[in-house]
Design an enzyme around this catalytic site. Structure first.
Site, PDB file in Angstrom:
ATOM      1  N   ASN A 214      11.705 -15.260  -6.762  1.00 15.59           N
ATOM      2  CA  ASN A 214      12.009 -16.687  -6.583  1.00 15.59           C
ATOM      3  C   ASN A 214      12.560 -17.252  -7.888  1.00 15.59           C
ATOM      4  O   ASN A 214      12.676 -16.546  -8.885  1.00 15.59           O
ATOM      5  CB  ASN A 214      10.758 -17.446  -6.115  1.00 15.59           C
ATOM      6  CG  ASN A 214       9.631 -17.344  -7.124  1.00 15.59           C
ATOM      7  OD1 ASN A 214       9.721 -17.864  -8.226  1.00 15.59           O
ATOM      8  ND2 ASN A 214       8.557 -16.657  -6.760  1.00 15.59           N
ATOM      9  N   ALA A 278       1.919 -19.450 -12.194  1.00 13.74           N
ATOM     10  CA  ALA A 278       2.929 -18.543 -11.627  1.00 13.74           C
ATOM     11  C   ALA A 278       3.288 -18.927 -10.199  1.00 13.74           C
ATOM     12  O   ALA A 278       2.456 -19.424  -9.441  1.00 13.74           O
ATOM     13  CB  ALA A 278       2.405 -17.113 -11.665  1.00 13.74           C
ATOM     14  N   LYS A 292      16.799   4.356  -2.092  1.00 14.62           N
ATOM     15  CA  LYS A 292      17.637   3.167  -1.860  1.00 14.62           C
ATOM     16  C   LYS A 292      18.116   3.112  -0.398  1.00 14.62           C
ATOM     17  O   LYS A 292      18.635   4.110   0.118  1.00 14.62           O
ATOM     18  CB  LYS A 292      18.838   3.225  -2.815  1.00 14.62           C
ATOM     19  CG  LYS A 292      19.663   1.971  -2.773  1.00 14.62           C
ATOM     20  CD  LYS A 292      20.871   2.063  -3.683  1.00 14.62           C
ATOM     21  CE  LYS A 292      21.800   0.897  -3.408  1.00 14.62           C
ATOM     22  NZ  LYS A 292      23.113   1.099  -3.967  1.00 14.62           N
ATOM     23  N   PRO A 309      -2.522 -11.089  -2.122  1.00 14.74           N
ATOM     24  CA  PRO A 309      -3.772 -11.777  -2.496  1.00 14.74           C
ATOM     25  C   PRO A 309      -3.452 -13.112  -3.152  1.00 14.74           C
ATOM     26  O   PRO A 309      -2.412 -13.256  -3.794  1.00 14.74           O
ATOM     27  CB  PRO A 309      -4.408 -10.819  -3.510  1.00 14.74           C
ATOM     28  CG  PRO A 309      -3.282  -9.992  -4.034  1.00 14.74           C
ATOM     29  CD  PRO A 309      -2.275  -9.884  -2.925  1.00 14.74           C
ATOM     30  N   ASP A 310      -4.339 -14.089  -2.974  1.00 16.00           N
ATOM     31  CA  ASP A 310      -4.186 -15.371  -3.676  1.00 16.00           C
ATOM     32  C   ASP A 310      -4.963 -15.240  -4.991  1.00 16.00           C
ATOM     33  O   ASP A 310      -6.197 -15.174  -4.984  1.00 16.00           O
ATOM     34  CB  ASP A 310      -4.713 -16.515  -2.812  1.00 16.00           C
ATOM     35  CG  ASP A 310      -4.345 -17.855  -3.414  1.00 16.00           C
ATOM     36  OD1 ASP A 310      -4.614 -18.069  -4.613  1.00 16.00           O
ATOM     37  OD2 ASP A 310      -3.762 -18.687  -2.693  1.00 16.00           O
ATOM     38  N   ILE A 311      -4.229 -15.180  -6.091  1.00 17.59           N
ATOM     39  CA  ILE A 311      -4.845 -14.910  -7.396  1.00 17.59           C
ATOM     40  C   ILE A 311      -5.772 -16.053  -7.795  1.00 17.59           C
ATOM     41  O   ILE A 311      -6.918 -15.850  -8.196  1.00 17.59           O
ATOM     42  CB  ILE A 311      -3.741 -14.691  -8.459  1.00 17.59           C
ATOM     43  CG1 ILE A 311      -2.883 -13.490  -8.050  1.00 17.59           C
ATOM     44  CG2 ILE A 311      -4.337 -14.489  -9.837  1.00 17.59           C
ATOM     45  CD1 ILE A 311      -1.526 -13.415  -8.737  1.00 17.59           C
ATOM     46  N   LYS A 343      -5.238 -28.634  -1.197  1.00 15.79           N
ATOM     47  CA  LYS A 343      -5.148 -27.329  -1.880  1.00 15.79           C
ATOM     48  C   LYS A 343      -6.317 -27.134  -2.846  1.00 15.79           C
ATOM     49  O   LYS A 343      -6.871 -26.045  -2.959  1.00 15.79           O
ATOM     50  CB  LYS A 343      -3.810 -27.255  -2.637  1.00 15.79           C
ATOM     51  CG  LYS A 343      -3.408 -25.871  -3.025  1.00 15.79           C
ATOM     52  CD  LYS A 343      -1.957 -25.796  -3.436  1.00 15.79           C
ATOM     53  CE  LYS A 343      -1.031 -25.860  -2.238  1.00 15.79           C
ATOM     54  NZ  LYS A 343       0.385 -25.800  -2.598  1.00 15.79           N
ATOM     55  N   LYS A 347      -8.573 -23.849  -2.324  1.00 16.56           N
ATOM     56  CA  LYS A 347      -8.536 -22.764  -3.305  1.00 16.56           C
ATOM     57  C   LYS A 347      -9.762 -22.753  -4.211  1.00 16.56           C
ATOM     58  O   LYS A 347      -9.936 -21.841  -5.011  1.00 16.56           O
ATOM     59  CB  LYS A 347      -7.277 -22.882  -4.162  1.00 16.56           C
ATOM     60  CG  LYS A 347      -6.002 -22.878  -3.326  1.00 16.56           C
ATOM     61  CD  LYS A 347      -4.956 -22.013  -3.938  1.00 16.56           C
ATOM     62  CE  LYS A 347      -3.685 -22.046  -3.107  1.00 16.56           C
ATOM     63  NZ  LYS A 347      -2.791 -20.952  -3.447  1.00 16.56           N
TER      64      LYS A 347
HETATM   65  O1  C5P Z   1      -0.469 -22.055  -2.029  1.00 16.89           O
HETATM   66  P1  C5P Z   1       0.483 -22.355  -3.141  1.00 16.89           P
HETATM   67  O2  C5P Z   1       1.381 -21.188  -3.448  1.00 16.89           O
HETATM   68  O3  C5P Z   1       1.242 -23.631  -2.971  1.00 16.89           O
HETATM   69  O4  C5P Z   1      -0.457 -22.593  -4.383  1.00 16.89           O
HETATM   70  C1  C5P Z   1       0.028 -22.732  -5.661  1.00 16.89           C
HETATM   71  C2  C5P Z   1      -1.047 -22.376  -6.678  1.00 16.89           C
HETATM   72  O5  C5P Z   1      -1.713 -21.175  -6.306  1.00 16.89           O
HETATM   73  C3  C5P Z   1      -0.438 -22.081  -8.021  1.00 16.89           C
HETATM   74  O6  C5P Z   1      -1.415 -22.422  -9.006  1.00 16.89           O
HETATM   75  C4  C5P Z   1      -0.210 -20.583  -7.971  1.00 16.89           C
HETATM   76  O7  C5P Z   1      -0.139 -20.010  -9.260  1.00 16.89           O
HETATM   77  C5  C5P Z   1      -1.413 -20.118  -7.199  1.00 16.89           C
HETATM   78  N1  C5P Z   1      -1.192 -18.914  -6.371  1.00 16.89           N
HETATM   79  C6  C5P Z   1      -1.778 -17.725  -6.729  1.00 16.89           C
HETATM   80  N2  C5P Z   1      -1.635 -16.604  -5.938  1.00 16.89           N
HETATM   81  C7  C5P Z   1      -0.915 -16.667  -4.802  1.00 16.89           C
HETATM   82  C8  C5P Z   1      -0.274 -17.875  -4.433  1.00 16.89           C
HETATM   83  C9  C5P Z   1      -0.430 -18.980  -5.249  1.00 16.89           C
HETATM   84  O8  C5P Z   1      -2.448 -17.674  -7.780  1.00 16.89           O
HETATM   85  N3  C5P Z   1      -0.769 -15.572  -4.061  1.00 16.89           N
END
Ligand code: C5P
Length: 402
Positions: A214, A278, A292, A309-311, A343, A347
């Site tokens: 992105n 990020a 390829k 995974p959502d970090i 959010k 989160k």
């Molecule tokens: O859900 P969204 O992507 O809008 O959330 C943004 C926040 O979550 C940011 O702080 C981003 O760094 C974190 N994030 C993450 N791992 C992911 C997706 C988002 O840490 N897979």
């Protein structure tokens, strides 16, 4: 009153511009506050103010010549550059800024800037077009990356008859910036703390040469990492692929995928604060192709995705290893506050820094207009440079952790 043996000393480099006269008033303010001032007056600077005025106000000798035998006998130019606690350039002309950015050392001022191991504060002053020229802006970025501090320039009418940014900051503002830079340990409220910051995009491979990423530039995250380090924190910056230099004093771990970013973050724990800036890919390709992909007759390949995974959420739920303060970012296009507040709950973080990415110049640009959302309140910060948002956020983090 002035001290006979000042405990804090400034090497003041006066460049050649109409605004050089303000360096005289700055010198007076510094001496009044008991700060020692040793002036270097460039040849161009001497076209605008005299060595006699500067010397009288500084109560010290004025240095001008790199190859002066008498000056070298008294104090070598290397020692001169290190004998102060802070090097101040006011006015910092486009020429001095360019020389410092590229490490040129053809005269006493630029040699002192290259030889010093002390912090450098620059107060730029130049014509608006020179200030806005990409070359000058590039040089400023280089110097900021190298750790130089800046005050100004101000915006307004100029001696050349034009209007815009480029005026030297007023002497009281430069004085304040000098005093803040001289503060030393008091200005390091995050000493002994560990900060974890994520920044930039992730890159999710499709095959050995292609992938999904992105447009995140990483600038806001890098600015935050730098600001936290300036306040004394040990900073681990886990970064996706970006074209940015590592801020001074920051430990950088380069990663590509979201899963690698999560692993690097977990390996960096424990941390006192986690700032998750990020732009992590929500999805990755289920099975990365080992070779390829070819444009074959069967038509385009079908790619299947799985969720990353959502970090932020993972680290916010990591029990005893959870950083004390967990901060997420939210880029929103509508109903910014409501979406960001949802959010925050989803989160499990303590603060969300929310911004409206439909605002012109925010995505990939230099400025940001943010809301700081915590469980019990919302603050609306005025639009400012990403560096300034980073500085304010680092200060707030320091207050919260103290
Ligand atoms: O859900 P969204 O992507 O809008 O959330 C943004 C926040 O979550 C940011 O702080 C981003 O760094 C974190 N994030 C993450 N791992 C992911 C997706 C988002 O840490 N897979």
């Amino acid at each position: 009153m002035t001290d006979s043996t000042p405990s804090r000393r400034v090497l003041l480099i006066v460049g050649g511009g109409v605004a050089a006269y303000k360096a005289l008033e700055l010198t007076r303010l510094l001496r009044k506050a008991g700060v020692g001032v040793r002036p270097i007056l460039t040849k161009a600077g001497a076209e605008f103010v005299t060595a006699l005025s500067l010397s009288a106000l500084a109560e010290d000798k004025v240095y001008s010549d790199l190859f002066s035998l008498t000056d070298e006998a008294e104090m070598g130019h290397i020692e001169l550059s290190r004998s102060a606690d802070l090097v101040v350039v006011a006015p910092a002309t486009a020429d001095l800024i360019a020389k410092a950015a590229h490490g040129l050392a053809g005269d006493l001022a630029s040699t002192a800037l290259l030889a010093t191991d002390k912090p450098v504060l620059m107060a730029p002053a130049m014509n608006v077009r020179m200030w806005l020229h990409p070359a000058t802006q590039r040089n400023i970025e280089i110097l900021k990356t190298d750790g130089a501090l800046f005050v100004g320039p101000d915006e307004g009418a100029m001696a050349c008859g034009e209007f815009g940014p480029g005026r030297l900051a007023e002497p009281p503002a430069i004085f304040e910036a000098i005093m803040a830079a001289l503060e030393g340990p008091a200005a390091k409220p995050l000493a002994g703390k560990h900060a974890l910051v994520t920044a930039g995009p992730t890159f999710e491979p499709i095959d050995p040469v292609r992938g999904i990423t992105n447009r995140s530039s990483g600038r806001q995250g890098y600015a935050i990492a730098g600001a936290l380090a300036r306040l004394g924190a040990r900073v681990t910056l886990v970064s996706g692929p970006v074209a940015l230099a590592t801020p001074p004093g920051v430990d950088r771990v380069d990663v590509e995928t979201a899963r690698d970013m999560l692993a690097a973050c977990q390996a960096a724990l424990p941390a006192d604060v986690g700032v998750f800036v990020a732009a992590v890919a929500d999805w990755r390709i289920d099975e990365v192709f080992g070779t390829k992909l070819k444009k074959e007759k069967g038509g385009p390949p079908a790619l299947t995705f799985v969720e990353n995974p959502d970090i932020l959420a993972t680290l916010a739920a990591s029990g005893p290893r959870r950083p004390k303060l967990v901060i997420g970012f939210a880029a929103e296009t509508n109903d910014v506050e409501a979406h960001a507040r949802a959010k925050l709950a989803r989160k499990g973080c303590d603060w969300i820094i929310a911004n409206d990415v439909t605002e012109p110049g925010v995505m990939g640009g230099d400025e940001n207009a943010v809301l700081l959302i915590s469980r019990d309140k919302t603050e609306r910060w005025t639009r400012a440079a990403k560096d300034s948002v980073a500085h304010d956020l680092a200060q707030r983090i320091a207050e919260s952790l103290s």
